[in-house]
Every structure is written in C-alpha cells, then in structure tokens.
Design a protein around this motif. Structure first.
Motif, PDB file in Angstrom:
ATOM      1  N   PHE A 101     -39.125  65.279  -5.553  1.00 43.33           N
ATOM      2  CA  PHE A 101     -38.741  65.857  -4.272  1.00 43.33           C
ATOM      3  C   PHE A 101     -39.882  65.727  -3.266  1.00 43.33           C
ATOM      4  CE2 PHE A 101     -36.002  67.790  -7.346  1.00 43.33           C
ATOM      5  CZ  PHE A 101     -34.813  68.084  -6.692  1.00 43.33           C
ATOM      6  N   PRO A 102     -39.571  65.447  -2.015  1.00 40.78           N
ATOM      7  CA  PRO A 102     -40.614  65.449  -0.982  1.00 40.78           C
ATOM      8  C   PRO A 102     -41.131  66.872  -0.774  1.00 40.78           C
ATOM      9  CG  PRO A 102     -38.450  65.235   0.022  1.00 40.78           C
ATOM     10  CD  PRO A 102     -38.236  65.139  -1.456  1.00 40.78           C
ATOM     11  N   THR A 150     -35.539  71.161   7.765  1.00 40.04           N
ATOM     12  CA  THR A 150     -36.433  70.508   6.806  1.00 40.04           C
ATOM     13  C   THR A 150     -36.720  69.049   7.134  1.00 40.04           C
ATOM     14  OG1 THR A 150     -34.564  69.914   5.390  1.00 40.04           O
ATOM     15  CG2 THR A 150     -35.664  72.016   4.949  1.00 40.04           C
ATOM     16  N   SER A 151     -36.111  68.526   8.194  1.00 40.63           N
ATOM     17  CA  SER A 151     -36.260  67.094   8.459  1.00 40.63           C
ATOM     18  C   SER A 151     -36.774  66.748   9.856  1.00 40.63           C
ATOM     19  CB  SER A 151     -34.922  66.381   8.234  1.00 40.63           C
ATOM     20  OG  SER A 151     -33.931  66.857   9.136  1.00 40.63           O
ATOM     21  N   ASN A 197     -38.754  70.180  -0.568  1.00 42.92           N
ATOM     22  CA  ASN A 197     -37.585  70.102   0.307  1.00 42.92           C
ATOM     23  C   ASN A 197     -36.328  69.963  -0.544  1.00 42.92           C
ATOM     24  OD1 ASN A 197     -35.652  69.587   2.218  1.00 42.92           O
ATOM     25  ND2 ASN A 197     -36.558  67.670   2.953  1.00 42.92           N
ATOM     26  N   LEU A 198     -35.488  70.992  -0.524  1.00 42.55           N
ATOM     27  CA  LEU A 198     -34.254  70.982  -1.306  1.00 42.55           C
ATOM     28  C   LEU A 198     -33.022  70.703  -0.446  1.00 42.55           C
ATOM     29  CD1 LEU A 198     -34.921  74.065  -3.624  1.00 42.55           C
ATOM     30  CD2 LEU A 198     -35.448  71.648  -4.032  1.00 42.55           C
ATOM     31  N   ALA A 199     -33.225  70.523   0.860  1.00 45.73           N
ATOM     32  CA  ALA A 199     -32.110  70.247   1.776  1.00 45.73           C
ATOM     33  C   ALA A 199     -32.516  69.117   2.712  1.00 45.73           C
ATOM     34  CB  ALA A 199     -31.747  71.512   2.555  1.00 45.73           C
ATOM     35  N   PRO A 200     -32.644  67.898   2.201  1.00 40.29           N
ATOM     36  CA  PRO A 200     -33.226  66.792   2.976  1.00 40.29           C
ATOM     37  C   PRO A 200     -32.450  66.409   4.229  1.00 40.29           C
ATOM     38  CG  PRO A 200     -32.231  65.994   0.937  1.00 40.29           C
ATOM     39  CD  PRO A 200     -32.266  67.485   0.838  1.00 40.29           C
ATOM     40  N   LYS A 201     -31.180  66.780   4.318  1.00 43.37           N
ATOM     41  CA  LYS A 201     -30.374  66.416   5.489  1.00 43.37           C
ATOM     42  C   LYS A 201     -30.337  67.529   6.534  1.00 43.37           C
ATOM     43  CE  LYS A 201     -27.383  63.212   2.966  1.00 43.37           C
ATOM     44  NZ  LYS A 201     -25.970  62.852   2.616  1.00 43.37           N
TER      45      LYS A 201
END
Length: 251
Positions: free
Chosen positions: A170-171, A147-148, A139-143
């Motif tokens: 990274f998750p 991806t969330s 996941n490179l865009a956690p917000k």
C-alpha cells in the motif's frame, strides 16, 4: 449614490466569502496547530484562526471548517457547539487526541463520533495508547479525493487489512517518534481512508484500518485522523495535505 451602494454591497459580499473560507482551529496545544495552519496556507491558501475552547466565537456557522485538537478535558459547552455545528451543515475535523480516554466522561461526544474505547486489556480489544513509535500511515482509499489530491506517497508499506489474511503493498508515509492509538471501536459504518502500522515496545506489530475516516452527520460531515501527537507530524507535507484535502473535499 447608486454606484457607491453597489460597490458597498460587493465589498460586503466579498468579506462574507472570505470569512466562509476560513478555518477555525480549537486547540489546547498551540504550537502544533501553528505548524498545521502555516502548512495549509502555503499548500492550499487556507487561512486559519487558532483559539482555545474558552475563547471560541459565539457562532461557528461562518467557518468553512472547524478543527478540534484538544488533548485534555473537552468542556461541555464547546462539545455541544461542535456537535451542533456539524449537524447543522458544518465540516468538523477531529485530530488525534480528540478521541482519547479524557473524553470518556463527556455525555455526547463518543456517541456523536460513533466511537467507543473499550476498558479491557489491549490483547482482548481494549483501548491503549503507545508512545514513541515510528508509525506507517497507509492509504486504504486510493480513489478518494482526501487521500489522492496533490499527494505523492513517499513509501510502499507491506500491510494486511483487518479481516484479511493476505498481505498487500500500500502507498503510505512514515511519521517518526509519535503516538499510536489501539483498538478504537468504530460503531456503525463510515468511509475508511487510512490505516496504521507500528511496532510496540514488546515487539508486536499492530495494523488497524482506523487511522482516518469520515462520515456524514446530520446535515454536515465529520472527519477524524489519528496522527498528530508530535509537532513533526504536522511538518510532514503529505499529512498536512491530507488535512487540507479534508477541508477542500465536497461530500
């Protein structure tokens, strides 16, 4: 009479809303898409219709989203229909081999996607596919919503982003015995969502920020996700949720 007319109008409006919620899946490998469709319905209540590209409806405009999962040749009429659908305000999701060497001969597809598959050695940045790998998806865009939303990642992956010398944690999650694509050349800016990490048959570790991304196109929106070679990829609840999130997402 007026009462029954009101009832009829309400019913027609209800049918229209249901149709607008449906997802059209255009595929040439049906079993994997049946797994995906079942997962999206169970997890988010999304209903899907699966067709081949020769059986597509006359218009795509009534569908909330259209998923493309075509391994072999992409015919020119569906190609133009997908592009027109997205540019006119639709939400187009392209999975796995929707970007592959078989699409190089299409006139508009790669320019529409903003992608190139360079024809040179992989060590020099050329495109290559690598099969039978265990691929970590990070996941490179956690917000970001895609991806969330409703996702708890199963692992923490050691990963170095492109252009960085610093390894981070990274998750992510791991898809086993699948296929990876190397060196998709992204032309123009877009929102990078996921990266991938795997070891090829020569023992080289590859990490690229190109596993999933999204971009506005015309009045609509385009999402691409690279995993999806194996049916087991779509049996992964995290991956199914990611695709469902792309449909639910409001750009």
């Amino acid at each position: 009479m007026k009462y029954w007319l009101i009832i009829l109008v309400c019913l027609l409006m209800s049918v229209g809303r249901v149709t607008a919620q449906d997802v059209l899946i255009v595929a040439d490998e049906i079993p994997a898409m049946e797994v995906l469709a079942k997962g999206m319905q169970q997890q988010e209540g999304l209903t899907s219709k699966i067709v081949t590209q020769t059986d597509m409806p006359a218009t795509l405009a009534n569908f909330r989203a259209v998923i493309v999962y075509i391994h072999k040749d992409l015919d020119s009429i569906p190609e133009r229909a997908f592009i027109r659908y997205a540019q006119n305000g639709g939400k187009l999701l392209c999975l796995h081999h929707s970007i592959s060497s078989a699409k190089r001969k299409n006139k508009e597809w790669f320019s529409f996607l903003g992608i190139d598959l360079p024809k040179k050695d992989v060590s020099e940045g050329g495109y290559k596919y690598v099969g039978d790998v265990d691929m970590a998806v990070v996941n490179l865009a956690p917000k970001h919503f895609i991806t969330s939303h409703k996702i708890t990642y199963a692992s923490t992956i050691a990963y170095t982003r492109e252009g960085s010398q610093k390894e981070g944690q990274f998750p992510g999650f791991v898809l086993q015995k699948t296929e990876g694509f190397l060196n998709h050349q992204l032309l123009g800016s877009r929102t990078i969502l996921l990266g991938f990490k795997f070891t090829d048959t020569a023992g080289k570790v590859w990490m690229q920020d190109r596993s999933a991304w999204c971009i506005p196109v015309g009045k609509g929106w385009l999402f691409y996700s690279q995993p999806g070679h194996a049916i087991s990829d779509f049996e992964n609840l995290i991956y199914t949720q990611l695709i469902a999130n792309a449909i639910l997402y409001k750009p």
